[in-house]
Design a protein around this motif. Structure first.
Motif, short mmCIF file in Angstrom:
data_model
loop_
_atom_site.label_atom_id
_atom_site.label_comp_id
_atom_site.label_asym_id
_atom_site.label_seq_id
_atom_site.Cartn_x
_atom_site.Cartn_y
_atom_site.Cartn_z
N ASP A 1 1.64 -23.21 -8.05
CA ASP A 1 1.79 -22.48 -6.79
C ASP A 1 0.45 -22.54 -6.07
N LEU A 2 0.49 -22.47 -4.76
CA LEU A 2 -0.74 -22.36 -3.97
C LEU A 2 -0.96 -20.88 -3.69
N ILE A 3 -2.06 -20.35 -4.20
CA ILE A 3 -2.33 -18.92 -4.13
C ILE A 3 -3.60 -18.66 -3.33
N TYR A 4 -3.50 -17.71 -2.39
CA TYR A 4 -4.68 -17.21 -1.69
C TYR A 4 -4.87 -15.74 -2.06
N GLY A 5 -6.12 -15.30 -2.10
CA GLY A 5 -6.38 -13.89 -2.35
C GLY A 5 -7.56 -13.40 -1.53
N PHE A 6 -7.52 -12.12 -1.16
CA PHE A 6 -8.62 -11.57 -0.36
C PHE A 6 -8.73 -10.06 -0.55
N ASN A 7 -9.98 -9.59 -0.72
CA ASN A 7 -10.32 -8.17 -0.71
C ASN A 7 -11.11 -7.87 0.54
N LEU A 8 -10.66 -6.89 1.31
CA LEU A 8 -11.44 -6.41 2.45
C LEU A 8 -12.23 -5.18 2.01
N ASP A 9 -13.54 -5.33 1.93
CA ASP A 9 -14.44 -4.22 1.61
C ASP A 9 -15.13 -3.83 2.91
N ILE A 10 -14.86 -2.63 3.39
CA ILE A 10 -15.30 -2.30 4.75
C ILE A 10 -15.54 -0.80 4.88
N ASP A 11 -16.48 -0.43 5.74
CA ASP A 11 -16.72 0.96 6.09
C ASP A 11 -15.98 1.27 7.40
N PRO A 12 -14.89 2.03 7.35
CA PRO A 12 -14.11 2.30 8.57
C PRO A 12 -14.84 3.15 9.59
N ASN A 13 -15.95 3.75 9.19
CA ASN A 13 -16.75 4.50 10.16
C ASN A 13 -17.57 3.58 11.04
N ILE A 14 -17.71 2.33 10.59
CA ILE A 14 -18.47 1.33 11.36
C ILE A 14 -17.53 0.36 12.05
N TRP A 15 -16.48 -0.06 11.35
CA TRP A 15 -15.56 -1.07 11.88
C TRP A 15 -14.15 -0.50 11.97
N SER A 16 -13.53 -0.67 13.13
CA SER A 16 -12.15 -0.25 13.33
C SER A 16 -11.22 -1.40 12.98
N PHE A 17 -10.33 -1.20 12.00
CA PHE A 17 -9.46 -2.29 11.56
C PHE A 17 -8.04 -1.79 11.35
N ASP A 18 -7.12 -2.74 11.31
CA ASP A 18 -5.72 -2.42 11.03
C ASP A 18 -5.05 -3.66 10.43
N ILE A 19 -3.85 -3.49 9.89
CA ILE A 19 -3.05 -4.59 9.37
C ILE A 19 -1.96 -4.91 10.38
N TYR A 20 -1.78 -6.19 10.68
CA TYR A 20 -0.78 -6.63 11.63
C TYR A 20 0.21 -7.54 10.90
N LYS A 21 1.50 -7.12 10.89
CA LYS A 21 2.53 -7.84 10.15
C LYS A 21 3.66 -8.23 11.10
N THR A 22 3.91 -9.51 11.24
CA THR A 22 5.03 -10.00 12.03
C THR A 22 5.69 -11.13 11.26
N LYS A 23 6.72 -11.73 11.85
CA LYS A 23 7.36 -12.88 11.22
C LYS A 23 6.47 -14.12 11.28
N LYS A 24 5.39 -14.04 12.07
CA LYS A 24 4.49 -15.18 12.24
C LYS A 24 3.22 -15.08 11.40
N TYR A 25 2.78 -13.87 11.08
CA TYR A 25 1.52 -13.73 10.34
C TYR A 25 1.41 -12.37 9.66
N PHE A 26 0.53 -12.34 8.67
CA PHE A 26 0.06 -11.11 8.04
C PHE A 26 -1.45 -11.17 8.12
N THR A 27 -2.07 -10.23 8.79
CA THR A 27 -3.50 -10.35 9.00
C THR A 27 -4.17 -8.99 9.17
N ILE A 28 -5.43 -8.96 8.87
CA ILE A 28 -6.28 -7.83 9.20
C ILE A 28 -6.93 -8.14 10.54
N GLY A 29 -6.92 -7.17 11.41
CA GLY A 29 -7.57 -7.33 12.70
C GLY A 29 -8.68 -6.30 12.86
#
Length: 230
Positions: A11-39
Motif C-alpha cells: 500500500d502507499l501510505i502517507y502520515g503526518f503529525n501537526l504539532d502547533i500552538d493554536p495561540n500563535i497559529w489559527s488552523f482548522d481541518i477541511y474535509k470535502t470529496k476533493k481533499y482532506f487538509t489542514i488549513g
C-alpha cells in the motif's frame, strides 16, 4: 514542530503529525470529496498546508529551522507555500511541480523557512527545500521534520529541529516490511507525538488502497476517525 512520512509497499501510505500552538497559529481541518487538509489562516487568507487530495497527492509544509536564504533579484520565483497549496487543491499535479521547480527558483516567505515532501499516487516523491535544492526520493520511504535534509548542520540539539522524531520515524520505516499498514502508520505517529504548548493537535494517515484518510485529534490515537474519498 511537525513530522511527515511516506512508505511505499503493498500500500502507499502517507502520515503526518501537526504539532502547533493554536495561540500563535489559527488552523482548522477541511474535509470535502476533493481533499482532506489542514488549513492555516493568516489575516483573511487560508493556506492549505498539510493534506491529501482524492487523486492521492500528498503535500505538507513543516517549518524548516535553518539560515534565512537570500535570493537574487530579477529571477523567476515560486513561493513554496503557494505551490504546496495548489498541489493539495488539485490545481497542480506532480509533473507540474517538477516543471515549476526546474524553471523557477523556489523561495520561502520572508522571515520564514519551510520545506515540503511532495508525493503522488504513483509513488513519486520529491523533497523541496528553498535555498538548499530539490531531490527526487527513490527509496521506499522518506521522512520530514523541522530541519533541512539537503544540507548538513553542525548542531541538531535544538528540540524544535525534531531530530529525535526524525530518527524514530526513520528507524521504524527502515525496519518495516512491505506489508506496512494504516495501523503501523498510526503507531509510528503515536511514537512521534508531542505534548505541551507545541503538542500534536492533528494526526492523519492516508491509504491509497482504501483511498481513505484516518485521523485523530490531540494525540488521542484510541479515537481514530475516517474520511473516505468517493
Amino acid at each position: 514542530m511537525c513530522t511527515g512520512f511516506v512508505r511505499k509497499g503493498k500500500d502507499l501510505i502517507y502520515g503526518f503529525n501537526l504539532d502547533i500552538d493554536p495561540n500563535i497559529w489559527s488552523f482548522d481541518i477541511y474535509k470535502t470529496k476533493k481533499y482532506f487538509t489542514i488549513g492555516i489562516t493568516v489575516g483573511s487568507t487560508t493556506y492549505f498546508t498539510h493534506g491529501v487530495n482524492a487523486n492521492g497527492n500528498f503535500g505538507n509544509l513543516p517549518y524548516m529551522n535553518g539560515t534565512q536564504q537570500n535570493y537574487k533579484k530579477g529571477i523567476k520565483k515560486q513561493r513554496i507555500d503557494l505551490l504546496n497549496d495548489k498541489y493539495i487543491r488539485g490545481k497542480y499535479n506532480y509533473n507540474d511541480v517538477l516543471d515549476i521547480v526546474n524553471t523557477k527558483t523556489l523561495i520561502n516567505i520572508p522571515n520564514t523557512n519551510l520545506h515540503s515532501l511532495i508525493c503522488d499516487a504513483d509513488g513519486n516523491v520529491v523533497l523541496l527545500e528553498p535555498g538548499y535544492g530539490n531531490k527526487i526520493v527513490k527509496s521506499k520511504y522518506a521522512v520530514i521534520s523541522n530541519f533541512p535534509i539537503l544540507t548538513k548542520l553542525d548542531d541538531y540539539s535544538n528540540p524544535f529541529f525534531g531530530k529525535d522524531r526524525y530518527d524514530i520515524a526513520t528507524q521504524v520505516l527502515k525496519e518495516s516490511k512491505n506489508s506496512f499498514s494504516v495501523n503501523d502508520a498510526l503507531d509510528l505517529l503515536n511514537k512521534c507525538k508531542q505534548e505541551g504548548k507545541w503538542g500534536t493537535k492533528v494526526s492523519f494517515v492516508y491509504s491509497k488502497n482504501n483511498n481513505t484518510v484516518y485521523y485523530c485529534l490531540n494525540g488521542d490515537f484510541k479515537k481514530v476517525l475516517q474520511h473516505k474519498f468517493e
